[in-house]
Design an enzyme around this catalytic site. Sequence first.
Site, mmCIF file in Angstrom:
data_model
loop_
_atom_site.group_PDB
_atom_site.id
_atom_site.type_symbol
_atom_site.label_atom_id
_atom_site.label_comp_id
_atom_site.label_asym_id
_atom_site.label_seq_id
_atom_site.Cartn_x
_atom_site.Cartn_y
_atom_site.Cartn_z
ATOM 1 N N ASP A 1 0.804 -0.947 0.096
ATOM 2 C CA ASP A 1 -0.225 0.071 -0.801
ATOM 3 C C ASP A 1 0.707 1.162 0.129
ATOM 4 O O ASP A 1 1.365 2.041 1.348
ATOM 5 C CB ASP A 1 -0.810 -0.409 1.248
ATOM 6 C CG ASP A 1 -1.860 0.922 1.200
ATOM 7 O OD1 ASP A 1 -2.176 1.861 0.477
ATOM 8 O OD2 ASP A 1 -1.575 1.766 2.183
ATOM 9 N N GLU B 1 -2.767 -1.858 -4.611
ATOM 10 C CA GLU B 1 -3.630 -1.261 -4.795
ATOM 11 C C GLU B 1 -3.739 -0.099 -5.984
ATOM 12 O O GLU B 1 -2.461 1.182 -6.447
ATOM 13 C CB GLU B 1 -4.094 -0.008 -4.014
ATOM 14 C CG GLU B 1 -5.623 0.387 -3.149
ATOM 15 C CD GLU B 1 -5.989 0.680 -2.384
ATOM 16 O OE1 GLU B 1 -6.255 0.039 -1.049
ATOM 17 O OE2 GLU B 1 -6.176 2.047 -2.210
ATOM 18 N N ASP C 1 -2.254 0.878 7.695
ATOM 19 C CA ASP C 1 -1.497 0.838 6.279
ATOM 20 C C ASP C 1 -1.093 -1.112 5.786
ATOM 21 O O ASP C 1 -1.186 -1.353 4.782
ATOM 22 C CB ASP C 1 -0.301 1.656 6.041
ATOM 23 C CG ASP C 1 -0.426 2.872 6.402
ATOM 24 O OD1 ASP C 1 -0.646 3.735 4.981
ATOM 25 O OD2 ASP C 1 -1.117 4.194 6.861
#
Lengths: 179, 179
Positions: free
Chosen positions: B14, B73, B145
């Site tokens: 991420d 992502e 995160d």
Amino acid sequence: MQSSKPAITILGIDPGSQITGVGVIEARGSELKHVYSESLKLPKGELAFRLKEIYSRLQVIIAETKPDVVSIEKVFLAKNPQSALVLGHARGAAVLAAVNNDIPVCEYSATEIKKTVVGRGRADKAQVQHMMRILLGLRVAPPEDAADALAAAVCYAHHCQLTQAIEKQTGSTIRGRSA
Amino acid sequence: MQSSKPAITILGIDPGSQITGVGVIEARGSELKHVYSESLKLPKGELAFRLKEIYSRLQVIIAETKPDVVSIEKVFLAKNPQSALVLGHARGAAVLAAVNNDIPVCEYSATEIKKTVVGRGRADKAQVQHMMRILLGLRVAPPEDAADALAAAVCYAHHCQLTQAIEKQTGSTIRGRSA
């Protein structure tokens, strides 16, 4: 006869996700010498592979030309967040190639670069190409992106020369890193 | 008793310019095992050094965990081009760490990831953290995160399992890369 001033090698980069301009110059005081330049056309398809190409090509150029510093254009503020994001990836790959070789990175705005090499901040690409040909004594003007990269390198050389002149006059050190 | 299904190691990332989440899992069919995760806090100051930190930390994690695939992502469309640009740099560094190790990169939108791990695309961060704790059998929920990175890895594992099930039923190969 060679000048007694020390030479510095400057790698200018104009990062882009389709074409990345690369330009290496050697600067000895106000004398500038073209070492290498290219407009690196990136493969179509996945961004990941284009980043790999930017990084690996820069690794080769860094190994061959051993630059003391990297000069890179600060990015224009894109109106479109998607293109800013893609450009950020390409610029990140270029910056990484420098820092992973422990080479300091200097940034100049497009306006600063154009002012330095053409005399005004709103010069068009053809003028930058023309001035690179003149300043570096090339027989033909370099392609657009290579010229922009060389211009970033010339901008650093110019600022560096100014700094040295001021340091000489005042006897003080302006930057930690003195070329 | 160990399942006869082959295990794959998935590195979820991420990316962010201030904190980058990293999560490694091992997936054997529907069995998921937490291997490693962290919320990598990046040093303040120049972006170049933060990119170096992302890249070099991921290099170490890749060397230690030997992932078969990286799951990351897809980026939300920032309204602000400047933040998109900075995020692009960080994401570029993460993607480069993968491709420079010849690891394929898969991308999923935040909505796909949340739908997979929480059951709906608009889940909040706390739900993702909670579900990572449950799905991976952790005693405490991972930080935000790291949880998002683990969720990206779990999303890949889930899609991979679905693909394998369809391949088994139809006798055909959907993807070139079969885990």
